[in-house]
Write a protein that holds these residues in place. Structure first.
Motif, PDB file in Angstrom:
ATOM      1  N   ALA A 206       0.696  -1.139  -0.064  1.00 44.18           N
ATOM      2  CA  ALA A 206      -0.001   0.020  -0.036  1.00 44.18           C
ATOM      3  C   ALA A 206       0.902   1.299  -0.154  1.00 44.18           C
ATOM      4  O   ALA A 206       0.289   2.396   0.288  1.00 44.18           O
ATOM      5  CB  ALA A 206      -0.798  -0.157   1.277  1.00 44.18           C
ATOM      6  N   ARG A 207       2.441   1.259  -0.428  1.00 44.65           N
ATOM      7  CA  ARG A 207       2.920   2.287  -0.290  1.00 44.65           C
ATOM      8  C   ARG A 207       2.406   3.547  -1.235  1.00 44.65           C
ATOM      9  O   ARG A 207       2.207   4.699  -0.896  1.00 44.65           O
ATOM     10  CB  ARG A 207       4.399   2.064  -0.773  1.00 44.65           C
ATOM     11  CG  ARG A 207       4.806   1.181   0.394  1.00 44.65           C
ATOM     12  CD  ARG A 207       6.392   1.327   0.724  1.00 44.65           C
ATOM     13  NE  ARG A 207       7.103   0.420   1.532  1.00 44.65           N
ATOM     14  CZ  ARG A 207       7.075   0.715   2.860  1.00 44.65           C
ATOM     15  NH1 ARG A 207       6.782   2.124   3.201  1.00 44.65           N
ATOM     16  NH2 ARG A 207       7.373  -0.217   3.802  1.00 44.65           N
ATOM     17  N   ALA A 208       2.067   3.112  -2.446  1.00 45.40           N
ATOM     18  CA  ALA A 208       1.162   3.571  -3.477  1.00 45.40           C
ATOM     19  C   ALA A 208       1.943   5.130  -3.518  1.00 45.40           C
ATOM     20  O   ALA A 208       0.937   6.124  -3.749  1.00 45.40           O
ATOM     21  CB  ALA A 208      -0.049   3.927  -3.018  1.00 45.40           C
ATOM     22  N   ASP A 209       3.206   5.349  -3.468  1.00 49.53           N
ATOM     23  CA  ASP A 209       3.819   6.648  -3.729  1.00 49.53           C
ATOM     24  C   ASP A 209       5.215   6.372  -4.288  1.00 49.53           C
ATOM     25  O   ASP A 209       6.150   5.925  -3.560  1.00 49.53           O
ATOM     26  CB  ASP A 209       3.837   7.534  -2.706  1.00 49.53           C
ATOM     27  CG  ASP A 209       4.409   8.952  -3.014  1.00 49.53           C
ATOM     28  OD1 ASP A 209       4.971   9.106  -4.220  1.00 49.53           O
ATOM     29  OD2 ASP A 209       4.336   9.802  -2.109  1.00 49.53           O
ATOM     30  N   PHE A 210       5.530   6.500  -5.605  1.00 48.34           N
ATOM     31  CA  PHE A 210       6.794   6.186  -6.318  1.00 48.34           C
ATOM     32  C   PHE A 210       7.404   7.430  -7.167  1.00 48.34           C
ATOM     33  O   PHE A 210       7.838   7.246  -8.153  1.00 48.34           O
ATOM     34  CB  PHE A 210       6.563   4.843  -7.210  1.00 48.34           C
ATOM     35  CG  PHE A 210       6.015   3.805  -6.448  1.00 48.34           C
ATOM     36  CD1 PHE A 210       6.594   3.288  -5.329  1.00 48.34           C
ATOM     37  CD2 PHE A 210       4.578   3.404  -6.917  1.00 48.34           C
ATOM     38  CE1 PHE A 210       6.077   2.185  -4.563  1.00 48.34           C
ATOM     39  CE2 PHE A 210       4.064   2.175  -5.915  1.00 48.34           C
ATOM     40  CZ  PHE A 210       4.856   1.754  -4.944  1.00 48.34           C
ATOM     41  N   MET A 211       7.089   8.714  -6.444  1.00 50.23           N
ATOM     42  CA  MET A 211       7.659   9.788  -7.161  1.00 50.23           C
ATOM     43  C   MET A 211       9.169   9.662  -7.472  1.00 50.23           C
ATOM     44  O   MET A 211       9.403  10.037  -8.443  1.00 50.23           O
ATOM     45  CB  MET A 211       7.127  11.000  -6.257  1.00 50.23           C
ATOM     46  CG  MET A 211       7.187  12.299  -7.115  1.00 50.23           C
ATOM     47  SD  MET A 211       5.621  12.490  -8.013  1.00 50.23           S
ATOM     48  CE  MET A 211       5.345  14.015  -7.898  1.00 50.23           C
ATOM     49  N   TRP A 213      10.795   7.053  -7.885  1.00 52.26           N
ATOM     50  CA  TRP A 213      11.522   5.814  -8.149  1.00 52.26           C
ATOM     51  C   TRP A 213      10.943   5.462  -9.690  1.00 52.26           C
ATOM     52  O   TRP A 213      10.714   4.455 -10.176  1.00 52.26           O
ATOM     53  CB  TRP A 213      10.912   4.517  -7.266  1.00 52.26           C
ATOM     54  CG  TRP A 213      12.146   3.697  -7.308  1.00 52.26           C
ATOM     55  CD1 TRP A 213      12.537   2.299  -8.028  1.00 52.26           C
ATOM     56  CD2 TRP A 213      13.248   3.798  -6.544  1.00 52.26           C
ATOM     57  NE1 TRP A 213      13.640   1.879  -7.844  1.00 52.26           N
ATOM     58  CE2 TRP A 213      14.362   2.651  -6.882  1.00 52.26           C
ATOM     59  CE3 TRP A 213      13.884   4.624  -5.586  1.00 52.26           C
ATOM     60  CZ2 TRP A 213      15.584   2.659  -6.330  1.00 52.26           C
ATOM     61  CZ3 TRP A 213      15.024   4.564  -4.948  1.00 52.26           C
ATOM     62  CH2 TRP A 213      15.959   3.480  -5.400  1.00 52.26           C
ATOM     63  N   VAL A 214      10.326   6.537 -10.448  1.00 52.42           N
ATOM     64  CA  VAL A 214       9.830   6.612 -11.695  1.00 52.42           C
ATOM     65  C   VAL A 214      10.806   5.779 -12.739  1.00 52.42           C
ATOM     66  O   VAL A 214      10.709   4.989 -13.397  1.00 52.42           O
ATOM     67  CB  VAL A 214       9.292   7.977 -12.304  1.00 52.42           C
ATOM     68  CG1 VAL A 214       8.727   7.549 -13.654  1.00 52.42           C
ATOM     69  CG2 VAL A 214       8.383   8.344 -11.414  1.00 52.42           C
TER      70      VAL A 214
ATOM     71  N   ILE B  52      -6.942   1.577  -2.650  1.00 55.80           N
ATOM     72  CA  ILE B  52      -5.940   0.881  -3.484  1.00 55.80           C
ATOM     73  C   ILE B  52      -5.918  -0.562  -3.309  1.00 55.80           C
ATOM     74  O   ILE B  52      -4.771  -1.197  -3.354  1.00 55.80           O
ATOM     75  CB  ILE B  52      -4.559   1.344  -3.121  1.00 55.80           C
ATOM     76  CG1 ILE B  52      -4.179   1.570  -1.908  1.00 55.80           C
ATOM     77  CG2 ILE B  52      -4.747   3.078  -3.990  1.00 55.80           C
ATOM     78  CD1 ILE B  52      -2.901   1.477  -1.610  1.00 55.80           C
ATOM     79  N   ASN B 235       1.835  10.609  -8.738  1.00 52.69           N
ATOM     80  CA  ASN B 235       3.023   9.986  -8.088  1.00 52.69           C
ATOM     81  C   ASN B 235       3.129   8.653  -8.437  1.00 52.69           C
ATOM     82  O   ASN B 235       3.986   7.990  -7.672  1.00 52.69           O
ATOM     83  CB  ASN B 235       2.791  10.310  -6.505  1.00 52.69           C
ATOM     84  CG  ASN B 235       1.825   8.900  -5.939  1.00 52.69           C
ATOM     85  OD1 ASN B 235       1.152   8.643  -6.740  1.00 52.69           O
ATOM     86  ND2 ASN B 235       1.742   9.059  -4.697  1.00 52.69           N
ATOM     87  N   CYS B 237       1.538   6.048  -8.420  1.00 54.03           N
ATOM     88  CA  CYS B 237       1.295   4.843  -7.467  1.00 54.03           C
ATOM     89  C   CYS B 237       0.684   3.612  -8.118  1.00 54.03           C
ATOM     90  O   CYS B 237       0.975   2.572  -7.564  1.00 54.03           O
ATOM     91  CB  CYS B 237       0.114   5.270  -6.556  1.00 54.03           C
ATOM     92  SG  CYS B 237      -1.596   5.197  -7.374  1.00 54.03           S
ATOM     93  N   VAL B 365       5.272   0.460 -10.440  1.00 57.22           N
ATOM     94  CA  VAL B 365       5.303   1.835 -10.451  1.00 57.22           C
ATOM     95  C   VAL B 365       4.717   1.974 -11.734  1.00 57.22           C
ATOM     96  O   VAL B 365       4.979   1.586 -12.957  1.00 57.22           O
ATOM     97  CB  VAL B 365       6.867   2.374 -10.659  1.00 57.22           C
ATOM     98  CG1 VAL B 365       7.110   3.714 -10.851  1.00 57.22           C
ATOM     99  CG2 VAL B 365       7.534   1.906  -9.259  1.00 57.22           C
TER     100      VAL B 365
END
Lengths: 233, 592
Positions: A206-211, A213-214, B52, B235, B237, B365
């Protein structure tokens, strides 16, 4: 009722909390926490499957998704518990499927045409496999060695076994699908215990933020998974 | 007691309906928009972290059509009995406020100009004999130049991220060299390339192709749109496709239009309202309103309206026309009638490329609209002469965020194990070190591929289900095979250690059991001839002039691009002509 974050089943809620330091710091009640821990450690009691059916699910799902060098299998991940709990949801009653007759069979590529919802498929499918297994191997499925269990699953998958009303292949696909769901769904639903499924895959949950690590030129994502309830691996 | 009267009633609260509702309330009309599914808003349904949850979301199909109420039947050929589509699989229509526009990915294309006049274009280059027997190749009856202001308008509402190639005749950037001139740039810069997209970009460029960033209705930066609605930066996600964006980054009717529309006193949204039919007068040339069922109370209500807009999902628009008696149903035997004609889909196949085990593709990602594509084999951008087929296909890496259950269920097969330890090994390796490359192609229309009403199965409201007669045809299979063959050298240049090139096979029938795409089209198409199109070039019914039918149902053939951008532009185009011409003098905008 399906569990959600705000309305979890009590046991999963307890399990989730036990892994967090804030719970221990906030509770300060040794006997209460001990009681909860004891409850969490109790074996799961199925509510849909009977004891024989549940043993079948445990044994068959472990063959489909076995423990190996990669990590835990279905049993350690709680897949049987997951499937039993799913049987109490609208999905298992086919509430999102078109279930009006007539039920006419046709070419496979035109899709599922049986009058059975998942609950029926399990009831009829397990009874059918047990009958087949006793006839051909003289024992119940769960009591056979893995090699013979694999033989049976292979026969079901290949479509050479008809289980009374349910084609073996249909039952196999139902079991395979739900087994994999149980290995990889959020632990909220009873499977993917300890986030073992996600850890094997390298899925961060559920981290759901990969700004950040794109594009890291193919480097692995560094953080271990977290569940919806905040449990970490 | 008389029926409630309203200036305009709109069926469906997705992109088409919401755009029309906004435009018509701006024009001062009173508007009721009916949505058969529930209300849906970001703070309630879209809130993190519950939004999610893969099991509750894409797997148990939280935002999709509930087939228990209504579905379609499907057969491949006219001599078969069509059977009900009982479980969602091949395509996933939405339900609830936002429609499919809530759970879409966000790839936001314009159109390849020659796709709008494909019949004319093919005949000009290759002659009429190039068109295979039985293929209903048609022009839209509208040009790119006419639609351009409406593509521009839609992008500024959607907050679309992209890189332009040509603006007002000047080359301005590293965008798609095959794309037509634009009146303005994208409102936001392109989304970043994921790692997988970046290596595709390099390999495609080195191979002599022309890679470009996919236009994405995922906000690359914060944005306030034309209507004052706000978006936050995406972001990556990975929860676009099949989900409601918790970050307000993916454009949806719910985020980009409804917050403004709900403030308008002339606008009423009624959810849980299933429209049973458009009511017509005795001449069948004028709609008097619609009748809907409140799905909670089971109470039937008729609304009186001067203007009826059908903005439901593609095939639901066609179904409503058929059950209401709008226009003449298509008959493939006599080749007469138009409603149900030119039902089309897309030919989409996903190939897979594995990289060395030291390289992690981090497939979780992603953003639904982000990626890198080439158009070298799309539309009329290459010479079809020696190849002998009509149509084409963009090729792209569109890493939208691969979730574990979907990855696990889809892994194995094609001769490799689908369970057991060998399967686990392959699954983990594939998840960590591979990437997908899609051929996202066109699908032509054929005389014997169409929609009509099923003779046997009914929905819970007692109405006949819509029947699809659909299969893959030789022209489209060969197109897909050719384009997929062009992927191989790109994949090698990307450093593939292994690849699985997936294409359609000769004679392969359409299979309803596996997800392909929700990009269904046609069935009530636009055109310049009432004998071969249900709608005129303004998406107005030729037969019932106060009914406009907005959606991908208007596409005469399936294009290589994703349809939402075209649907939005057509909605603004139709709305413009309703506002500037129709309302002043209601009646046919084109003489039949």
């Amino acid at each position: 009722m399906e569990p959600t974050l705000n309305r979890p089943l009590r046991r999963s809620f307890v399990k989730g909390l036990l892994g967090t330091t804030s719970f221990w710091m906030a509770s300060g009640n040794a006997s209460w926490t001990a009681a909860l821990a004891a409850e969490a450690a109790q074996p799961y009691l199925p509510t849909f499957f009977d004891a024989m059916e549940y043993r079948f699910i445990e044994a068959a799902s472990e063959r489909l998704f076995p423990v190996d060098d990669n990590g835990p299998g279905a049993k350690a991940l709680g897949v049987a518990e997951f499937i039993d709990r799913q049987m109490q949801t609208p999905y298992a009653r086919g509430e999102n499927w078109y279930m009006s007759g007539p039920f006419q069979q046709g070419p496979a590529n035109l899709g599922y045409q049986l009058p059975f919802v998942p609950r029926d498929l399990y009831r009829k499918g397990i009874a059918g496999v047990e009958h087949y297994t006793r006839q051909h191997y003289g024992k119940g499925f769960a009591d056979l060695p893995p090699v013979q269990q694999d033989e049976i699953l292979t026969a079901l998958e290949g479509g050479s076994v008809q289980l009374d009303e349910v084609p073996g292949r249909v039952f196999f696909e139902q079991l395979r699908t739900n087994t994999l769901e149980g290995a990889f769904a959020d632990p909220l639903y009873g499977g993917n215990r300890g986030l073992g499924g996600w850890t094997m895959l390298g899925f961060p949950g559920a981290r759901a933020d990969f700004m950040d690590w794109v594009n890291q030129e193919g480097a692995p994502y560094p953080l271990a998974p977290v569940s919806i309830s905040g449990e970490t691996a | 007691m008389g029926r409630t009267h309203v200036d305009a009633v709109i069926v469906g609260a997705g992109w088409a309906g919401s755009i029309m509702a906004k435009e018509l309330t701006e024009a001062g009309l009173s508007v009721i928009m009916l949505e058969r599914g529930p209300e849906r808003t970001t703070p309630v349904e879209g809130a993190y972290p519950e939004s999610i949850d893969e099991l509750r979301g894409a797997v148990r199909k939280r935002l999709f059509q509930n087939l228990s109420q209504s579905t379609v039947t499907i057969r491949n050929t006219m001599d078969q009995t069509a059977l009900p589509y009982r479980q969602l699989a091949a395509f996933l229509p939405g339900e609830g406020v936002g429609g499919a526009g809530l759970h879409w990915s966000g790839v936001h294309f314009r159109v390849a100009p020659e796709d709008l006049r494909l019949r004319s274009s093919v005949i000009e280059r290759y002659g009429e004999k190039f068109i295979p027997e039985g293929m209903n190749l048609q022009d839209y009856g509208v040009t790119y130049e006419e639609l351009e202001p409406f593509f521009d308008k839609a992008e500024k509402v959607f907050g679309t991220s992209g890189e332009a190639y040509k603006v007002q005749g000047k080359i301005v950037g590293n965008g798609n060299v095959f794309s037509p001139d634009r009146s303005d740039n994208f409102p936001l810069p392109a989304m970043k390339d994921t790692f997988s997209a970046s290596i595709f970009r390099d390999a495609a460029k080195n191979a002599g192709y022309h890679p470009y960033a996919l236009p994405a209705a995922n906000a690359s930066r914060q944005y306030t749109n034309t209507y004052g609605c706000q978006m936050g930066p995406c972001n990556f996600c990975g929860y676009c496709s099949g989900y409601d964006c918790y970050l307000y980054s993916k454009a949806s009717p719910n985020v980009n239009i409804l917050p403004a529309l709900r403030q308008d006193p002339g606008f009423t949204l009624i959810p849980n309202a299933h429209v049973l039919r458009v009511d017509l007068d005795s001449t069948k040339t004028k709609a008097t309103g619609v009748t809907y069922l409140d799905t909670k109370t089971r109470k039937e209500t008729s609304l009186s309206a001067d203007l009826v807009i059908l903005g439901a999902f593609q095939f639901n628009n066609v179904h409503l026309m058929l059950v209401s008696g709008i226009g003449k149903p298509y008959d493939p035997v006599s080749n007469t009638g138009t409603v149900g004609r030119n039902f089309v889909y897309q030919t989409i196949t996903s190939s897979r490329v594995w990289l060395p085990s030291s390289t992690y593709t981090n497939q979780f990602v992603g953003a639904g609209g982000a990626g890198v594509a080439i158009d070298d084999f799309n539309s009329m951008n290459f010479d079809h002469g020696p190849l002998g087929f009509v149509g084409g296909s963009p090729v792209w890496v569109n890493q939208a965020g691969v979730k574990p259950i979907a990855a696990a269920i889809g892994a194995g097969g094609g001769g490799t194990p689908r369970w057991g330890s060998a399967y686990k090994n392959a699954l983990i390796n594939t998840y960590k070190h591979s990437l997908g490359i899609d051929a996202h192609g066109s699908n032509m229309a054929y005389r014997d591929v169409y929609l009509d009403l099923d003779p046997t199965w009914k929905d819970v409201y007692g109405q006949p289900l819509l029947r699809m007669t659909f299969t893959w045809k030789d022209n489209d299979i060969r197109m897909n095979q050719y384009v997929v063959s062009r992927i191989e050298p790109i994949a090698r240049a990307m450093g593939a250690t292994k690849m699985n090139l997936v294409h359609l096979n000769a004679g392969q029938p359409f299979d309803t059991r596996n997800y392909q795409t929700t990009h269904l089209g046609g069935g009530a198409i636009m055109g310049d001839n009432p004998q071969t199109s249900a709608l005129n070039r303004y998406l107005q019914s030729w037969d019932v002039s106060n009914v406009f039918v907005i959606g991908s149902n208007a596409f005469p053939q399936g294009m290589g691009y994703n349809p939402t951008g075209m649907v939005a532009a057509l909605a603004y185009w139709a709305a413009h002509h309703i506002r500037t011409t129709y309302l002043k003098s209601p009646g046919p905008l084109v003489k039949a």
